[in-house]
Design an enzyme around this catalytic site. Structure first.
Site, PDB file in Angstrom:
ATOM      1  N   ASP A 126       0.685  -1.153  -0.130  1.00 61.85           N
ATOM      2  CA  ASP A 126       0.145   0.131   0.100  1.00 61.85           C
ATOM      3  C   ASP A 126       0.498   1.309   0.120  1.00 61.85           C
ATOM      4  O   ASP A 126       2.001   0.862   0.473  1.00 61.85           O
ATOM      5  CB  ASP A 126      -0.725   0.235   0.821  1.00 61.85           C
ATOM      6  CG  ASP A 126      -2.428  -1.021   0.656  1.00 61.85           C
ATOM      7  OD1 ASP A 126      -1.941  -2.180   0.380  1.00 61.85           O
ATOM      8  OD2 ASP A 126      -2.559  -1.086   1.981  1.00 61.85           O
ATOM      9  N   HIS A 167       3.586  -2.152   3.260  1.00 55.00           N
ATOM     10  CA  HIS A 167       3.521  -0.908   2.361  1.00 55.00           C
ATOM     11  C   HIS A 167       5.095  -0.919   1.328  1.00 55.00           C
ATOM     12  O   HIS A 167       6.228  -0.779   1.845  1.00 55.00           O
ATOM     13  CB  HIS A 167       3.634   0.324   3.536  1.00 55.00           C
ATOM     14  CG  HIS A 167       2.411  -0.045   3.853  1.00 55.00           C
ATOM     15  ND1 HIS A 167       2.377  -0.811   4.924  1.00 55.00           N
ATOM     16  CD2 HIS A 167       1.044   0.896   4.555  1.00 55.00           C
ATOM     17  CE1 HIS A 167       0.864  -0.676   5.370  1.00 55.00           C
ATOM     18  NE2 HIS A 167       0.164   0.575   5.049  1.00 55.00           N
TER      19      HIS A 167
END
Ligand code: ZN
Length: 489
Positions: free
Chosen positions: A300, A441
């Site tokens: 993400d 991430h």
């Protein structure tokens, strides 16, 4: 003639406007326009069509026409492309088409499209009619929606043409209805399949599979022989030859699945020829083995400076991942996103600037999604196929507003919090199971460091690293918009 009258009305208006196109180039007060998107639309028409900045009076005039709803995007295009200033430039057909691509599609011409349009012009079709062709396309419609403008159309006087000639894609889909389902297409189905093909969201293979393995087709309970004959008709446009029918039926009776048979037809030269006739991509053969474990790694908040390193690692391990990108980064890392997409990774939407969606109105939620989709589409040619709400925060409003499957996760590495590669590695490798969706991430160096250990290790353990959509296809029954998914364990 209502149409003629309407045309006359805006031709008249355009004459007025044309007067204001000419004029000294002054710095306009961009900031004074309340609707910046409409302002930019007008300004870019000046740049892309006339090759200059807009003069304040001209901009003002077009701006007012658009915000008041008196004129549509199509009519503004007409005003520019058939203005005295433009006509005086005496562009040849090739330049004319290049300019339409840049102004209306916001891209350079592809070779096939360019040849088709210039061919029409040299074959005697008018520039007005070609311009109308551009205006009535999906790409111009996308551009208008990007700028919040009503598209409208150009009407050609003296020529009643309520319908566009049927596109090749529409013809392809229509024939599948007839050949695979034995009936005419219904409007909704026809539109949705055509749209998927047009936008590149689906390949020929996916559409064929959509028909052949639909409930409607399954309900026909076709015998093996009838199933093979249906594939011959739908994919090869002919009846089975005796030898072919025999060998496929034999394969089916020996335990080859109908899915495998269907792929056999799909990846044949005959279907390739059919697809190329309709201008459709066949699609790629899946290398996923449903009998081996699989997991979807998701990243993400990127793309970021470490994403390329992560892509190297994925590529070296023949692995795929899903990237939930935020629009602000998507805008800055277009080529990285394109590379991810080309490697077979999936690009998901993680909003424009990462707000908590449960606090936003429907319109604001949709704007967050749409703005980011524009950058995804610009880089990859396709829209996002999945979305993830920032912080995993969703409610019923979010679910229905986003218009995409909502993807959460089953393994939360907390990598953004620990910023510790070993901790991230442990949280994946100690917990991972077939069907998991892992949250990481790619904007943190430690997370990419961790991924460089996790990816080869999972491969070594026999996992297939797949995208979320692939996981859903092989471990569930696909994804649908407005549904929320945590894993496919
Ligand atoms: Zn996030």
């Amino acid at each position: 003639m209502r149409m003629r009258k309407k045309l006359a009305a805006w031709l008249c208006l355009i004459t007025v406007m044309a007067a204001s196109i000419v004029g000294p180039l002054k710095a306009d007060a961009a900031g004074s326009y309340e609707n910046q998107e409409v302002y930019s639309f007008v300004q870019r028409m000046y740049e892309k069509v006339l090759g200059r900045g807009g003069d304040p009076e001209g901009i003002d005039g077009w701006y007012q026409q658009l915000v008041s709803g008196q004129n549509t995007g199509a009519q503004i295009v007409y005003g520019f492309v058939f203005s005295e200033e433009f006509i005086k430039k005496s562009y040849g057909d090739a330049d004319f088409v290049h300019i339409l691509y840049r102004a209306l599609f916001d891209r350079e011409a592809d070779a096939t499209g360019f040849a088709a349009w210039t061919g029409k012009l040299s074959g005697g079709e008018s520039r007005l009619s070609v311009c109308k062709g551009f205006v009535d396309s999906q790409e111009f419609s996308n551009l208008c929606s990007r700028f919040g403008i009503i598209k409208g159309t150009i009407e050609i006087p003296g020529q009643e043409q309520p319908t566009q000639p049927e596109s090749l894609i529409t013809q392809f889909v229509k024939r599948l209805y007839v050949k695979a389902l034995g009936r005419d297409a219904d409007e909704a189905g026809l539109q949705s399949w055509s749209r998927c093909l047009e936008s590149g969201e689906a390949t020929g293979r996916e559409v064929v599979r959509g028909f052949v393995f639909s409930k409607e087709c399954k309900d026909k309970k076709l015998s093996n022989a009838d199933f093979v004959e249906m594939l011959y008709q739908a994919l090869f446009d002919r009846s089975a030859d005796a030898e072919g029918a025999k060998s496929w039926s034999k394969a089916l009776s020996k335990g080859m699945t109908r899915e495998e048979i269907c792929d056999g037809f799909i990846f044949s030269p005959e279907f390739a020829a059919l697809c190329s006739k309709y201008g459709i991509e066949v699609g790629k053969k899946s290398s996923i083995d449903p009998n081996k474990p699989m997991v979807a790694l998701t990243f993400d908040d990127g793309p970021g400076v470490y994403t390329s390193r992560l892509l190297d690692c994925l590529e070296n391990n023949n692995a795929k991942a899903t990237f939930f990108v935020v629009g602000t980064n998507a805008a800055n890392y277009q080529s990285v996103m394109k590379r991810a997409f080309d490697l077979g990774c999936e690009i998901g939407n993680h909003t424009y600037n990462h707000p908590t969606l449960t606090r936003l109105s429907v319109a604001d939620i949709q704007s967050q999604i749409n703005r980011t989709n524009q950058y995804i589409k610009k880089a990859t040619g396709s829209n996002a196929t999945v979305m993830r709400p920032p912080g995993g925060a969703w409610n019923n409003t979010v679910k229905s507003a986003v218009g995409l499957p909502v993807i959460l996760w089953s393994i939360d590495t907390r990598d953004w919090e620990t910023r510790n590669a070993q901790s991230t590695i442990n949280s994946v490798l100690k917990n991972v199971k077939d069907g998991d969706i892992v949250l990481m991430h790619d904007i943190h160096k430690q997370s990419v460091d961790a991924a460089e250990v996790i990816i080869p290790e999972l491969v070594k353990r026999g996992y297939q690293l797949v995208t979320v959509s692939e996981l859903a296809q092989y471990r569930g029954s696909g994804l649908s918009s407005g549904s929320v998914y945590y894993s496919f364990r």
